[in-house]
Structures are given as structure tokens and as C-alpha cells.
Design an enzyme around this catalytic site. Sequence first.
Site, mmCIF file in Angstrom:
data_model
loop_
_atom_site.group_PDB
_atom_site.id
_atom_site.type_symbol
_atom_site.label_atom_id
_atom_site.label_comp_id
_atom_site.label_asym_id
_atom_site.label_seq_id
_atom_site.Cartn_x
_atom_site.Cartn_y
_atom_site.Cartn_z
ATOM 1 N N GLY A 126 38.699 17.312 67.068
ATOM 2 C CA GLY A 126 39.101 18.711 67.141
ATOM 3 C C GLY A 126 39.961 19.004 68.361
ATOM 4 N N SER A 127 39.627 18.407 69.488
ATOM 5 C CA SER A 127 40.378 18.685 70.722
ATOM 6 C C SER A 127 41.837 18.273 70.565
ATOM 7 C CB SER A 127 39.763 17.938 71.913
ATOM 8 O OG SER A 127 38.435 18.349 72.116
ATOM 9 N N ASN A 158 31.967 28.692 68.687
ATOM 10 C CA ASN A 158 31.007 27.596 68.814
ATOM 11 C C ASN A 158 29.763 27.968 69.615
ATOM 12 O OD1 ASN A 158 33.377 27.481 70.657
ATOM 13 N ND2 ASN A 158 32.080 26.044 71.764
ATOM 14 N N GLN A 196 34.081 24.730 63.863
ATOM 15 C CA GLN A 196 32.711 25.151 63.544
ATOM 16 C C GLN A 196 32.585 25.630 62.091
ATOM 17 O OE1 GLN A 196 29.837 24.951 65.284
ATOM 18 N NE2 GLN A 196 30.845 23.988 67.019
ATOM 19 N N HIS A 199 32.573 15.273 63.264
ATOM 20 C CA HIS A 199 31.193 15.169 63.760
ATOM 21 C C HIS A 199 30.436 16.505 63.775
ATOM 22 C CE1 HIS A 199 31.319 16.558 68.099
ATOM 23 N NE2 HIS A 199 32.606 16.399 67.908
ATOM 24 N N CYS A 248 30.107 21.598 76.416
ATOM 25 C CA CYS A 248 31.162 21.217 77.350
ATOM 26 C C CYS A 248 30.955 21.823 78.721
ATOM 27 C CB CYS A 248 32.514 21.670 76.815
ATOM 28 S SG CYS A 248 32.644 21.484 75.040
HETATM 29 C C1 PLP Z 1 33.468 20.699 69.026
HETATM 30 C C2 PLP Z 1 34.585 21.658 69.050
HETATM 31 C C3 PLP Z 1 35.885 21.251 69.411
HETATM 32 C C4 PLP Z 1 36.185 19.852 69.873
HETATM 33 O O1 PLP Z 1 36.111 18.910 68.843
HETATM 34 P P1 PLP Z 1 35.977 17.365 69.230
HETATM 35 O O2 PLP Z 1 36.094 16.654 67.929
HETATM 36 O O3 PLP Z 1 34.654 17.191 69.875
HETATM 37 O O4 PLP Z 1 37.127 17.052 70.137
HETATM 38 C C5 PLP Z 1 36.904 22.188 69.363
HETATM 39 N N1 PLP Z 1 36.667 23.452 68.971
HETATM 40 C C6 PLP Z 1 35.449 23.881 68.612
HETATM 41 C C7 PLP Z 1 35.258 25.293 68.178
HETATM 42 C C8 PLP Z 1 34.362 23.010 68.648
HETATM 43 O O5 PLP Z 1 33.159 23.444 68.313
#
Ligand code: PLP
Length: 395
Positions: free
Chosen positions: A71-72, A152, A180, A202, A325
Site C-alpha cells: 500500500g505504501s 485505518n 482498509q 496483507h 506505524c
Molecule cells: C496498512 C496501510 C497502508 C500501508 O500498506 P503497506 O502494504 O503496509 O505498505 C497504507 N494505507 C492504509 C490506510 C493502511 O491501512
Amino acid sequence: MMQIYADNAATTKMSKAAIDAMLPYLDTIYGNPSSLHSIGQEANEALSKARERIAKLLGCEAGEITFTSGGSEADNQAIVSAARIGEKRGRKHIISTAFEHHAVLHTLNKLEKEGFTVTLLDVHSNGMVTAEQVEKAIRQDTCLVTIMYANNEIGSVQPIKEIGEICKQHGIIFHTDAVQAAGHLHINVNEQNIAMLSLSAHKFHGPKGVGVLYARKGIALTNLIEGGAQEHGKRSGTENIPAIMGMAAAFEEACANIDSNSEKLIRMRDRLIEGLSEIPHSVLNGDRYSRLPSNVHFCFEGIEGESLLLLLNDKGICASSGSACTSGSLDPSHVLLAIGRPHEIAHGSLRLTLSEENTDEEVAYIIESVKGVVEYLRSISPIWNDMCSGRKSFV
Ligand SMILES: *Cc1c(COP(=O)(O)O)cnc(C)c1O
């Protein structure tokens, strides 16, 4: 001792379907999809199919899907790409909110240092922004609106379709961090007017380290990683085939079960909210109704979230104070500050995020445990003592 996992917004346990889908690609079909021999080509075919399967679930075309490391990375690439497109047309204004994930906020900070202007919309105390707020913030030079689908920490679900509609009318790219939401709420990028979207495996029982960036046809992506021109030349690096296969299987399973899972989750969530609301001087964060079926988030006055988590852990409950985080830092969550919670109360936060694997019995145990631990912590808290004796006022 009973072990209860209630931290599914941080990450989830992999589903059996996802693990089973990965194994052949670790073991027998381990080829590089760019290789011309049969083991490589078999992997390449699986990759194409996975792209089509995921596209179908989002309501888009396979060519609009780019696989990322999560996601990042998808958030970073979406925002940087939209900014570069805007820059070329002399448009350097971006609209977002104060309660985005740091993958979004820190990317926006970087662009600000380059001369972009960022408007962060105020978030209402219920954790919501409105399409009207977005429309009011639009300027001649706005190139991007990036607003998360569901928060999140506090679980509030934003009016994505309406925001997308406004952006479409004004010819502005709309990106949503749907990490999310994916696999938990219905998504159709066309019906919801979404031009770019990020998701991460994940968070829906898939493997870690893999995600998707959807970008509508015609939106040119900017490379964050240079190299061998994989992913239509937009994301280099040998494709993580096992993880991509696990993600496709997990996403299919999650999407097929959204309605039945939601029904079960909402019942457990509402029981938790009801039970924890009985604790005096507690407050629910995030909208009561427009919220993720899995999310319960409270602040309790007069206690420290960290101590609460440690004592709950002693009782076998895995929970969080908010974002994974920011845990470890002493600053209160930027999300709680964005919805106007004062520092004193923002420190006493608890996030419980369920999965369909949790049970009613676990929910009852969580309620009883949280009540007991909050009562104990208050009994030894000087601040709580001052509040009760009137030397300090309740928030
Ligand atoms: C977990 C999360 C991310 C980051 O995703 P990763 O796969 O861990 O890099 C970004 N945005 C939201 C809203 C998240 O919950």
C-alpha cells in the site's frame, strides 16, 4: 491462556486459500516471468491471469493494474504520478485530508518542498469529510484529490463516490487509499468515479509486501524504481509471483464473502461498542454508522493507551492504540488530533479491529477485560484522582 487477535487493521493472518495459492510458485513454478523457457512462461501466464482476476474484482481492465510492494508504494506512486502530470500543465495544487496514512502525508510533504501547495481538509469530529468540502477547496490549478476510502485508525468510511463525482466534473484526478476498504467493502472504480486506487494484500488475509496500484487508462505513471521495465515499464524488479498469486486468491475469497463477513462483523462490532460505552468518561471515535464493520476505537479519560495495551496483552488480547506505524512514539495520533480530540484524551486510545474469525465469546471476554483494566488503571492514576476530586476537570 486464550489468545485473541483484535488487530486486523495492522495486519491479518493469511487465509488457507492464499497460502495454498502461493505454494506452487515457491516450489515448482518458480521461473522468472521474463524468461522464455517453459517454467518462466508458466509463471508469466499465472501473472497475466492474476492481473485479470484482480481487475475484474475492481471493475477495471488488466492493463490498468500495476503490482507494487504494498500500500505504501502504491500511495507514493499514485501521488507522485498525478503531481508530475499536473506540473506539466502548470497545476501544482493538491487536496487531501489531515487524517491520511503517513504514506500519503509524507509524500505530500515532499511535494510541498518542491513547490506544490497542499490543502488538507478539516475532518469533522465524527471522522468524516464531505464532497462539498472538496468542491470548495478546488482551485484553477488543482491537479489531484487524494482521500482515503476508510480510515485505518478510527474506521470512518468516506463518501468516495460523491467525491469522485466532483473531481470528474472538474477534470481532476481522484486517488483513494483503499487499503482498509479492499476486500471489506464493495469497490467498483468506474461506478465510484475513482481514477487511482491503492490496496495492500496483507490487510485482507493475503501476504505482506505486495499490493496494487490501479490507474485509469491514460494516466501516465511515474517510475519510482528504475530497472528491467517490468509492469508495463512502470515498476521494475522481478515480479513477486508467489505473493501476487496469494493476493489474487485472498482478494477473490474476501470479495466473495463481503456481505456475510460484514453481517457477522457488524454484530460483534456493535456489541463491543455497546459494552465499552458503559465505561464512564469513554468516547467512541469515528462515525457510529459510516464505519468499517471491523473497527472499534475508543478513548478513555485519565489513562495511558500504552499501559492499557500491555495489560490487555497480559490477558491474551492483541489490540492497538491506533496506528501500528506511530506506536512507540509519544506523540498522540495525528488522526485523533485531526478530529479535534484534546491531547489529554487522545493518549488514552484503544483500537480493536476484528476479523470474521473472532467469536461472540471473545467479544464478551474483551469487554469484560477492558472494563477491568480501565478501572484498575484509573485507580492508580493521579490524573484520574485529580479529576474525581475536582482539582482537574474532565475533558
Ligand atoms: C496498512 C496501510 C497502508 C500501508 O500498506 P503497506 O502494504 O503496509 O505498505 C497504507 N494505507 C492504509 C490506510 C493502511 O491501512
